[in-house]
Design a protein around this motif. Structure first.
Motif, mmCIF file in Angstrom:
data_model
loop_
_atom_site.group_PDB
_atom_site.id
_atom_site.type_symbol
_atom_site.label_atom_id
_atom_site.label_comp_id
_atom_site.label_asym_id
_atom_site.label_seq_id
_atom_site.Cartn_x
_atom_site.Cartn_y
_atom_site.Cartn_z
ATOM 1 N N ALA A 6 0.824 -1.206 0.000
ATOM 2 C CA ALA A 6 0.000 0.000 0.000
ATOM 3 C C ALA A 6 0.860 1.259 0.000
ATOM 4 C CB ALA A 6 -0.948 0.000 1.194
ATOM 5 N N ALA A 7 1.930 1.278 0.787
ATOM 6 C CA ALA A 7 2.797 2.457 0.844
ATOM 7 C C ALA A 7 3.526 2.657 -0.474
ATOM 8 C CB ALA A 7 3.788 2.333 1.996
ATOM 9 N N ARG A 8 3.971 1.556 -1.097
ATOM 10 C CA ARG A 8 4.624 1.690 -2.407
ATOM 11 C C ARG A 8 3.641 2.218 -3.440
ATOM 12 N NH1 ARG A 8 7.032 -3.178 -0.785
ATOM 13 N NH2 ARG A 8 5.531 -4.362 -1.996
ATOM 14 N N GLY A 9 2.404 1.722 -3.383
ATOM 15 C CA GLY A 9 1.376 2.215 -4.290
ATOM 16 C C GLY A 9 1.058 3.679 -4.040
ATOM 17 N N ALA A 10 1.060 4.069 -2.770
ATOM 18 C CA ALA A 10 0.798 5.464 -2.413
ATOM 19 C C ALA A 10 1.898 6.367 -2.959
ATOM 20 C CB ALA A 10 0.681 5.613 -0.904
ATOM 21 N N VAL A 11 3.128 5.941 -2.848
ATOM 22 C CA VAL A 11 4.243 6.740 -3.384
ATOM 23 C C VAL A 11 4.106 6.865 -4.901
ATOM 24 C CG1 VAL A 11 6.744 6.781 -3.742
ATOM 25 C CG2 VAL A 11 5.812 6.300 -1.469
ATOM 26 N N GLY A 12 3.727 5.787 -5.563
ATOM 27 C CA GLY A 12 3.501 5.853 -7.010
ATOM 28 C C GLY A 12 2.391 6.833 -7.358
ATOM 29 N N ALA A 13 1.309 6.801 -6.585
ATOM 30 C CA ALA A 13 0.204 7.749 -6.802
ATOM 31 C C ALA A 13 0.679 9.177 -6.556
ATOM 32 C CB ALA A 13 -0.977 7.397 -5.907
ATOM 33 N N MET A 14 1.545 9.349 -5.563
ATOM 34 C CA MET A 14 2.062 10.690 -5.269
ATOM 35 C C MET A 14 2.927 11.212 -6.408
ATOM 36 S SD MET A 14 3.021 10.514 -1.268
ATOM 37 C CE MET A 14 1.856 9.877 -0.094
ATOM 38 N N TYR A 15 3.736 10.349 -6.983
ATOM 39 C CA TYR A 15 4.535 10.790 -8.129
ATOM 40 C C TYR A 15 3.642 11.104 -9.333
ATOM 41 C CZ TYR A 15 9.079 10.030 -5.983
ATOM 42 O OH TYR A 15 10.192 10.126 -5.180
ATOM 43 N N THR A 16 2.559 10.373 -9.483
ATOM 44 C CA THR A 16 1.588 10.700 -10.533
ATOM 45 C C THR A 16 0.976 12.070 -10.264
ATOM 46 O OG1 THR A 16 1.115 8.356 -10.890
ATOM 47 C CG2 THR A 16 -0.537 9.945 -11.671
ATOM 48 N N GLY A 17 0.607 12.316 -9.017
ATOM 49 C CA GLY A 17 0.068 13.623 -8.635
ATOM 50 C C GLY A 17 1.070 14.740 -8.864
ATOM 51 N N LEU A 18 2.331 14.454 -8.592
ATOM 52 C CA LEU A 18 3.389 15.428 -8.860
ATOM 53 C C LEU A 18 3.432 15.754 -10.355
ATOM 54 C CD1 LEU A 18 5.935 17.058 -8.036
ATOM 55 C CD2 LEU A 18 7.237 14.935 -8.312
ATOM 56 N N GLY A 19 3.352 14.734 -11.180
ATOM 57 C CA GLY A 19 3.341 14.959 -12.628
ATOM 58 C C GLY A 19 2.128 15.767 -13.069
ATOM 59 N N PHE A 20 0.960 15.446 -12.509
ATOM 60 C CA PHE A 20 -0.251 16.219 -12.820
ATOM 61 C C PHE A 20 -0.097 17.671 -12.380
ATOM 62 C CE2 PHE A 20 -3.358 12.362 -12.585
ATOM 63 C CZ PHE A 20 -3.028 12.017 -13.890
ATOM 64 N N THR A 21 0.531 17.885 -11.238
ATOM 65 C CA THR A 21 0.732 19.248 -10.737
ATOM 66 C C THR A 21 1.644 20.036 -11.659
ATOM 67 O OG1 THR A 21 0.379 18.511 -8.463
ATOM 68 C CG2 THR A 21 1.530 20.609 -8.759
ATOM 69 N N VAL A 22 2.728 19.411 -12.082
ATOM 70 C CA VAL A 22 3.640 20.080 -13.017
ATOM 71 C C VAL A 22 2.904 20.403 -14.324
ATOM 72 C CG1 VAL A 22 5.725 19.771 -14.432
ATOM 73 C CG2 VAL A 22 5.736 19.127 -12.007
ATOM 74 N N ALA A 23 2.126 19.442 -14.828
ATOM 75 C CA ALA A 23 1.386 19.671 -16.074
ATOM 76 C C ALA A 23 0.378 20.806 -15.908
ATOM 77 C CB ALA A 23 0.678 18.391 -16.499
#
Length: 152
Positions: A6-23
């Motif tokens: 779950a924590a690894r998945g959460a970190v992956g989701a966070m990096y996706t959110g980071l990418g969305f934020t940059v976009a």
């Protein structure tokens, strides 16, 4: 915490959110160079504005959205670091960051200016909400109870 799925998945989701934020942060700059939807949106709400005044409003939005974007990027990176370091405050922090992100996104999406129209075109408002989806997934994964082997 980072050792769990779950924590690894959460970190992956966070990096996706980071990418969305940059976009979402870059989108207004791309718009200014290409389609001019923000300028057209402002012009439609204020038809009496001169071109220089519309350009000034666009620049103001670019600065505002850039500040929000930079704060968002910093929040994502700090929260990822807290989760990866297995900090005790990681889950509550991620939850607070989600609430702040949703508030910022909804503000950009729904706030009406004095013309009666939303301040941002719908495309930019919805782009500001995209990181919230990744944040919601990350928070859900972080708060999920780990499975205990042998229990159903």
């Amino acid at each position: 915490m980072t050792k769990t799925h779950a924590a690894r998945g959460a970190v992956g989701a966070m990096y996706t959110g980071l990418g969305f934020t940059v976009a979402a942060t870059v989108l207004p700059y791309v718009d200014r160079a290409t389609t001019h939807r923000l300028a057209d949106h402002i012009r439609a709400g204020y038809p009496s504005y001169a071109r220089t005044r519309v350009d000034s409003a666009v620049t103001t939005y670019l600065v505002l959205l850039s500040v929000v974007g930079v704060l968002g990027v910093a929040a994502w990176l700090w929260t990822v670091r807290a989760v990866r370091s297995d900090k005790r405050f990681a889950r509550p922090t991620a939850t607070v960051m989600l609430v702040l992100g949703v508030c910022a996104g909804l503000t950009g999406l729904l706030t009406r200016d004095t013309s009666g129209e939303t301040g941002l075109p719908a495309e930019m408002g919805w782009a500001g909400m995209a990181p919230c989806l990744a944040g919601l997934l990350a928070v859900a994964l972080l708060w999920r109870r780990p499975r205990v082997p042998g229990r159903s």
